[in-house]
Motif scaffolding. Structure first.
Motif, PDB file in Angstrom:
ATOM      1  N   PRO A   1       1.356   5.529  -7.127  1.00 12.52           N
ATOM      2  CA  PRO A   1       2.379   5.966  -6.155  1.00 12.52           C
ATOM      3  C   PRO A   1       3.773   5.450  -6.522  1.00 12.52           C
ATOM      4  O   PRO A   1       3.954   4.271  -6.784  1.00 12.52           O
ATOM      5  N   ARG A   2       4.707   6.379  -6.543  1.00 10.91           N
ATOM      6  CA  ARG A   2       6.099   6.025  -6.858  1.00 10.91           C
ATOM      7  C   ARG A   2       6.682   5.178  -5.726  1.00 10.91           C
ATOM      8  O   ARG A   2       7.473   4.277  -5.941  1.00 10.91           O
ATOM      9  N   TYR A   3       6.287   5.500  -4.516  1.00 20.53           N
ATOM     10  CA  TYR A   3       6.807   4.789  -3.341  1.00 20.53           C
ATOM     11  C   TYR A   3       5.697   3.901  -2.755  1.00 20.53           C
ATOM     12  O   TYR A   3       4.517   4.180  -2.928  1.00 20.53           O
ATOM     13  N   TYR A   4       6.104   2.893  -2.097  1.00 14.48           N
ATOM     14  CA  TYR A   4       5.116   1.958  -1.552  1.00 14.48           C
ATOM     15  C   TYR A   4       5.651   1.394  -0.233  1.00 14.48           C
ATOM     16  O   TYR A   4       6.851   1.481   0.063  1.00 14.48           O
ATOM     17  N   THR A   5       4.758   0.832   0.511  1.00 17.79           N
ATOM     18  CA  THR A   5       5.118   0.201   1.791  1.00 17.79           C
ATOM     19  C   THR A   5       4.684  -1.259   1.752  1.00 17.79           C
ATOM     20  O   THR A   5       3.574  -1.567   1.318  1.00 17.79           O
ATOM     21  N   LEU A   6       5.590  -2.109   2.163  1.00 19.95           N
ATOM     22  CA  LEU A   6       5.257  -3.530   2.303  1.00 19.95           C
ATOM     23  C   LEU A   6       5.158  -3.833   3.799  1.00 19.95           C
ATOM     24  O   LEU A   6       6.044  -3.454   4.560  1.00 19.95           O
ATOM     25  N   HIS A   7       4.103  -4.476   4.166  1.00 20.68           N
ATOM     26  CA  HIS A   7       3.920  -4.803   5.590  1.00 20.68           C
ATOM     27  C   HIS A   7       3.563  -6.278   5.682  1.00 20.68           C
ATOM     28  O   HIS A   7       2.600  -6.723   5.047  1.00 20.68           O
ATOM     29  N   SER A   8       4.359  -7.028   6.410  1.00 20.02           N
ATOM     30  CA  SER A   8       4.117  -8.470   6.490  1.00 20.02           C
ATOM     31  C   SER A   8       3.829  -8.878   7.924  1.00 20.02           C
ATOM     32  O   SER A   8       4.091  -8.127   8.872  1.00 20.02           O
ATOM     33  N   ASN A   9       3.279 -10.057   8.092  1.00 18.23           N
ATOM     34  CA  ASN A   9       2.859 -10.548   9.409  1.00 18.23           C
ATOM     35  C   ASN A   9       3.554 -11.882   9.697  1.00 18.23           C
ATOM     36  O   ASN A   9       3.100 -12.939   9.227  1.00 18.23           O
ATOM     37  N   PRO A  10       4.674 -11.860  10.430  1.00 18.88           N
ATOM     38  CA  PRO A  10       5.415 -13.105  10.686  1.00 18.88           C
ATOM     39  C   PRO A  10       4.591 -14.169  11.407  1.00 18.88           C
ATOM     40  O   PRO A  10       4.801 -15.367  11.188  1.00 18.88           O
ATOM     41  N   SER A  11       3.667 -13.738  12.261  1.00 16.36           N
ATOM     42  CA  SER A  11       2.845 -14.724  12.988  1.00 16.36           C
ATOM     43  C   SER A  11       1.997 -15.530  12.019  1.00 16.36           C
ATOM     44  O   SER A  11       1.817 -16.742  12.175  1.00 16.36           O
ATOM     45  N   VAL A  12       1.477 -14.849  11.015  1.00 10.30           N
ATOM     46  CA  VAL A  12       0.664 -15.547  10.016  1.00 10.30           C
ATOM     47  C   VAL A  12       1.547 -16.502   9.210  1.00 10.30           C
ATOM     48  O   VAL A  12       1.163 -17.645   8.938  1.00 10.30           O
ATOM     49  N   ALA A  13       2.729 -16.016   8.850  1.00  6.71           N
ATOM     50  CA  ALA A  13       3.647 -16.869   8.090  1.00  6.71           C
ATOM     51  C   ALA A  13       3.948 -18.147   8.863  1.00  6.71           C
ATOM     52  O   ALA A  13       3.973 -19.248   8.309  1.00  6.71           O
TER      53      ALA A  13
ATOM     54  N   TYR B   1       0.848  -1.189   0.000  1.00  6.41           N
ATOM     55  CA  TYR B   1       0.000   0.000   0.000  1.00  6.41           C
ATOM     56  C   TYR B   1       0.888   1.245   0.000  1.00  6.41           C
ATOM     57  O   TYR B   1       2.095   1.166   0.237  1.00  6.41           O
ATOM     58  N   ALA B   2       0.265   2.371  -0.289  1.00  8.70           N
ATOM     59  CA  ALA B   2       0.983   3.644  -0.221  1.00  8.70           C
ATOM     60  C   ALA B   2       0.634   4.284   1.109  1.00  8.70           C
ATOM     61  O   ALA B   2      -0.537   4.516   1.405  1.00  8.70           O
ATOM     62  N   SER B   3       1.627   4.557   1.916  1.00 12.08           N
ATOM     63  CA  SER B   3       1.387   5.173   3.214  1.00 12.08           C
ATOM     64  C   SER B   3       1.300   6.690   3.032  1.00 12.08           C
ATOM     65  O   SER B   3       1.683   7.226   1.989  1.00 12.08           O
ATOM     66  N   PRO B   4       0.840   7.401   4.044  1.00  8.82           N
ATOM     67  CA  PRO B   4       0.825   8.862   3.951  1.00  8.82           C
ATOM     68  C   PRO B   4       2.207   9.435   3.632  1.00  8.82           C
ATOM     69  O   PRO B   4       2.327  10.387   2.852  1.00  8.82           O
ATOM     70  N   SER B   5       3.261   8.858   4.190  1.00 13.53           N
ATOM     71  CA  SER B   5       4.596   9.392   3.896  1.00 13.53           C
ATOM     72  C   SER B   5       4.991   9.117   2.449  1.00 13.53           C
ATOM     73  O   SER B   5       5.640   9.944   1.798  1.00 13.53           O
TER      74      SER B   5
END
Lengths: 694, 329
Positions: free
Chosen positions: B292-304, B261-265
């Motif tokens: 958006p040129r920039y993006y944020t990746l957010h992962s969930n190790p518990s789910v993995a 997703y694209a964060s506010p920053s």
């Protein structure tokens, strides 16, 4: 729709007062629903907006958060999830709650557990509200939770949410010192069949079967559990053992008729045969059968992305039966009782509490609205009808009924990004009158990952039906003697609590820290004092217990909970509790004497859980628990002890099935005592095997 | 840097009827000035007081002032009344920058012919506004939503052996099925999609779909649709040991394996770079839609861990993703 005002019978006058009042509440909810159940939630949208992209998604399953982020919560909250239960090798409720700071958990008898928060070591702790999927399992008959009658397999637990602090503003009177909500796994979450077998020392045998499937559009989980053990080995050596034989059944069903409605229908029962009594006199052990059943309906209605409504109705039924034949009276009582004025006839002496029953109907509606990302609000209404029937506790009064009503509200407001206020209040109306329990908290983010919280709460607790009405009468032959126990006109208990807490989340270090300092004072606490009376002949005991609001407890202390994941494969959890109790209780009224129970809380207690996944197949862990010496209020002096448990787990696959073998060693060090000095907990070794079929 | 209220300078209070009304409308107007007499000026219209708007504003301002120190930024936070917000126009600054849909709609209503850069809106909103007022040669928009190929690429990285991808769509996201199918095909996925209406049983509809898939891709729809379906999608994903790829941090926190997703920053930074280019005329103004040129990746190790999926840490995941972006078909 469950309760439509125009169609529901519950809205018409009923000859039963309690049911009539519940009906009125149902009508109110029906009206609310008719207002809120329009299909506005899915009204046509022009376009997707940033608010849609950034909207909250309710937290489920592996995530550890709740609807309210922990750093915005008005109280300290501990989450015990399924993984932690499995990693710790916990096999019963005492094992689970020894993972939580501030809790006292012990086995009164081998299979009769007592659990409290900041408790003073009572046999029947009465200040902790416990719910299963939002259904209160606090039993009015003994004013406590009968843990062995919950009928929950630990493997069926998704997570346990524990509010460490007075929570009467949210959950009412019984959450006087804290609240626990045990959330079981949703039927949709699992598939296939799980078979679990546990076998080990003390002839411990447990077999559990869980089956998840769907029937039409309903997903269900069916759980059946059988347990057996012989209790404490030393108790076994003296006479009847305090083992158990228990069977439970639970069916949890979820229906999702459309996108904005879901309905849970749960039923279950449990039965436990065990022994009840003081291990110092096992010859007076009473074989007891606990039986409980419940039915629960829960409806979730999504009004919009910012609003939802929940309606829950449930019924609990509990029955306990316990008698022991101690032999002929002539072998037990002095010979003079067979003469005038008693004129006892020699006969078998049946000892115990015979049958006691309780029943509860509860209806609650709750509406939640998130006005903005800075303001959330919840409001709810509830009505409850309870009854207790016990000749032992209530004497000749027989069955006693009680109705109560409650309204509660809570709001979370963040005027600035770093500052959050929480304000909540519960108003309960019962036979005791109208009680108001408010709470206020201020959370300030020193940094996005570091939060300070200052909170204050006032709570009031209505004495339970049994506490209010208990009256024990001695009958000796033709002579009915005065009450052996009587109860004064009781007022509500009151608590004042102030907490200063610090919560840190250090994502770069995979660490969280929860630390709090607290002060709490209980006034008008219910306890017993002794009084003498003259009805008994001089050579019999002429004192009796009187329950009254005679106790004051002032507790100061600190609690700490730290979790750390140094890598993907290692989990470390540390907790510590310091409790300093200053108490004063009336011991006798004539003459007026006081006593204290300052040593009835362990001053220091703590635990450590370390689990490491060695590879895809093997993991290993240790669980350490230490507790200072304590003089339990209704138990014995228990010396300080350290208990070390260890587990090795092996995971495997065979065909399309997956399995797990877990070797559990409990108390690998010296023996220690549980609640009574005769309850000697020795080293135990058990093997737990689970097999999942698709 | 000084922070000055400009109400008297612009006669704004007089126009809208005094300080009380000004406060009541929730209009807050500030200048961020660097003290230069020949400063470039930017009017920043912010849609509201929500945290995500504020974060976007902060990152936009700090990045722009770093790139173009002589810029003066006048900030207007809109109130709740559309009629009274409309009184705020026109704006004398060189460039108009909007944050959020309400501010963008206001700027579209008050077309000045000046260069306008819209931030923190969705492509859906952009298409609607462009449809209403076409041929906006001086309007550029940085949208929040990721292009479908970026979402599918994350699915491919986290499920390298996956063949079947599935999704459910609602009234809005169903329009994206064709683009998602094309992206899926480019990455060797076969895509199955089902459109749900409010009357559908979500579990009955999603259960067979997810059971026969390797990865579930969640597409953003209306907030209420997202909320109504996410819970069941995540439960069913866990049950079938299928990873769910989400579109927001909240989705990942709730139980998705990862989200892009694209964060506010991200949006603030991209917007500031476009604005600096326009002010300094270092590049030709690029009108139209910008993903958006920039993006944020957010992962969930518990789910993995629960799904038994090997999940790289987030910095390694970024590297893998950047490399894959370069090499994508």
């Amino acid at each position: 729709m469950l309760f439509t005002p125009h169609t529901s019978k519950a809205c018409h006058p009923s000859p039963l007062r309690g049911v009539d009042q519940l009906s009125a509440a149902a009508c109110v909810f029906g009206i609310l629903l008719s207002c809120g159940s329009t299909n506005a939630a899915f009204a046509a949208h022009d376009s997707l907006t940033e608010a849609d992209l950034l909207s909250d998604i309710p937290v489920i399953s592996v995530a550890t958060g709740m609807d309210q982020a922990l750093n915005r919560s008005p109280a300290s909250i501990t989450i015990i999830d399924q993984q932690m239960i499995a990693d710790s090798g916990a096999l019963n409720w005492v094992d689970v709650f020894r993972l939580v700071p501030g809790f006292q958990a012990y086995a009164v008898n081998a299979n009769r557990f007592a659990i409290s928060y900041h408790g003073v070591g009572q046999e029947f702790p009465n200040h902790l509200e416990v719910m299963v999927d939002g259904r209160s399992v606090y039993e009015p008959i003994q004013s406590t939770v009968i843990w062995s009658s919950l009928g929950i397999d630990l493997d069926d637990i998704e997570r346990i949410e524990i509010v460490r602090g007075p929570n009467a503003p949210t959950q009412g009177s019984n959450a006087f010192l804290g609240a626990v909500n045990i959330i079981t796994r949703a039927p949709i979450q699992d598939a296939g069949t799980r078979l679990k077998v546990i076998s080990g020392d003390n002839r411990t045998r447990e077999v559990a079967l869980r089956h998840n499937n769907n029937l039409g559009t309903a997903d269900y989980r069916l759980s059946v559990n059988y347990r057996h053990n012989n209790g404490f080995p030393d108790i076994d050596a003296f006479g009847p053992d305090d083992g158990e034989e228990a069977l439970s059944f639970a069916l949890r069903t979820t229906l999702t008729p459309n996108l904005n409605n879901s309905l849970d229908v749960d039923v279950g029962f449990s039965r436990q045969d065990t022994e009840f009594g003081y291990p110092s006199s096992t010859e007076e052990f009473i074989p007891v059968r606990y039986y409980s059943q419940y039915q629960r309906l829960h409806w979730d209605h999504l009004v919009s992305d910012k609003q939802d409504f929940q309606l829950q109705f449930y019924r609990n039924y509990f029955r306990a039966y316990g008698t022991a034949n101690l032999g002929l009276l002539s072998t037990l009582v002095p010979p003079f009782l067979f003469g005038a004025p008693f004129n006892l006839v020699d006969q078998p002496f049946i000892f115990g509490f015979h049958t006691m029953e309780s029943e509860r109907y509860d209806l609650e509606g709750r509406y939640r609205h998130q006005f903005s990302d800075r303001l959330k609000w919840t409001v709810g209404l509830g009505a409850r009808h309870e009854s207790v029937d016990s000749t032992l506790f209530l004497g000749d009064r027989g069955k006693v009924d009680e109705q109560s009503f409650r309204i509660f509200s809570h709001s979370e407001w963040s005027p600035w990004q770093r500052l959050t206020f929480n304000a909540g209040m519960m108003v309960e109306h019962s036979i005791q009158g109208t009680l108001i329990s408010p709470r206020l908290s201020l959370n300030y983010d020193l940094h996005p990952d570091h939060t300070l919280r200052l909170s204050g709460a006032r709570g009031k607790r209505t004495p339970s039906i049994t506490e209010t009405n208990e009256r024990l009468v001695y009958r000796a032959g033709d002579l009915i003697l005065e009450d052996q126990r009587r109860t004064e006109e009781l007022d509500e208990e009151q608590i004042t609590n102030i907490e200063l807490a610090y919560l840190a989340r250090l994502p770069d270090h995979n660490m969280t820290l929860d630390f709090k300092l607290f002060w709490e004072e209980i006034d008008d606490g219910l306890e017993d004092y002794k009084e003498s009376f003259n009805d008994f002949p001089a050579n019999l005991d002429t004192s009796r217990l009187v329950r009254d609001n005679i106790a004051t407890w002032e507790t100061r202390g600190a609690e700490m909970e730290l979790t750390y994941r140094p890598g993907d494969h290692t989990y470390i959890r540390l907790h510590y509790t310091y409790l300093d109790l200053d108490s004063e209780l009336i011991q006798t009224l004539a003459p007026l004497t006081f006593t204290d129970v300052d040593n009835s809380m362990p001053r220091h207690a703590g635990g450590l859980l370390v689990n490491h996944r060695l590879n895809d197949a093997f993991s290993a862990g240790v669980t350490l628990y230490h507790q200072n010496e304590v003089e339990w209020l209704s138990g014995d002096f228990i010396d300080e002890f350290t208990r070390l448990d260890a587990q090795i787990t092996y995971r495997f696959k065979t065909g399309s099935s997956a399995g797990k073998l877990q070797l559990i060693g409990q108390n690998l060090g010296d023996n220690y005592n549980e609640f009574y000095e005769e309850n000697v907990f020795e080293t135990r070794v058990l093997l737990k095997a689970t097999l999942d079929f698709p | 840097m000084e922070l000055l209220a400009i109400k008297s300078r612009e006669g704004l209070v007089k126009r809208i009827g005094g300080c009380h009304r000004y406060l009541r409308w929730g209009l807050i107007v500030f200048i961020l000035s660097c003290g230069s007499a020949q400063a470039n000026t930017v009017r920043l219209l912010v849609s509201g007081e929500q945290n995500y708007y504020r974060e976007t504003q902060q990152h936009f301002s700090s990045t722009l002032l770093a790139l173009s120190p002589d810029t003066r930024i006048a900030v207007t936070v809109l109130g709740d009344s559309a009629e009274q917000n409309a009184l705020l126009a026109p704006w004398p600054e060189d460039i108009i920058v909007t944050i959020g849909t309400p501010a963008t709609e206001l700027a579209y209503q008050n077309r000045s012919g000046k260069k306008t850069i819209n931030l923190f809106i969705t492509s859906d909103v952009w298409q609607r506004l462009e449809g209403e007022t076409p041929d906006q040669k001086n309007v550029a928009s940085v949208v929040l939503d990721q292009a479908p190929d970026r979402i599918m690429l994350l699915a491919r990285i986290l499920a390298p052996n996956a063949r079947k991808a599935v999704t459910v769509t609602g009234p809005i996201s169903s329009a994206n099925i064709a683009a998602l199918e094309q992206s899926a095909a480019n990455l060797n996925f076969t895509l199955a999609a089902k459109t749900l209406s409010e009357h559908d049983n979500p579990v009955a509809a999603m259960s067979p779909l997810i059971k026969n898939s390797d990865v579930f891709v969640a597409l953003p729809d209306s907030a209420v649709f997202n909320r109504a379906t996410a819970k069941w999608a995540l439960y069913l994903g866990f049950r079938s040991k299928i990873p769910v790829i989400g579109f927001s941090k909240a989705y990942t926190d709730a139980g998705a394996l990862a989200s892009i997703y694209a964060s506010p920053s991200d949006i603030g930074r991209h917007g500031a770079e476009l604005t600096a280019d326009a002010l300094l005329e270092t590049k030709a103004f690029s009108a139209g839609l910008h993903h958006p040129r920039y993006y944020t990746l957010h992962s969930n190790p518990s789910v993995a861990k629960a799904l038994n999926i090997s999940l790289p840490n987030e910095s390694a995941l970024y590297k893998m993703y950047e490399d894959a972006l370069v090499k994508r078909p």
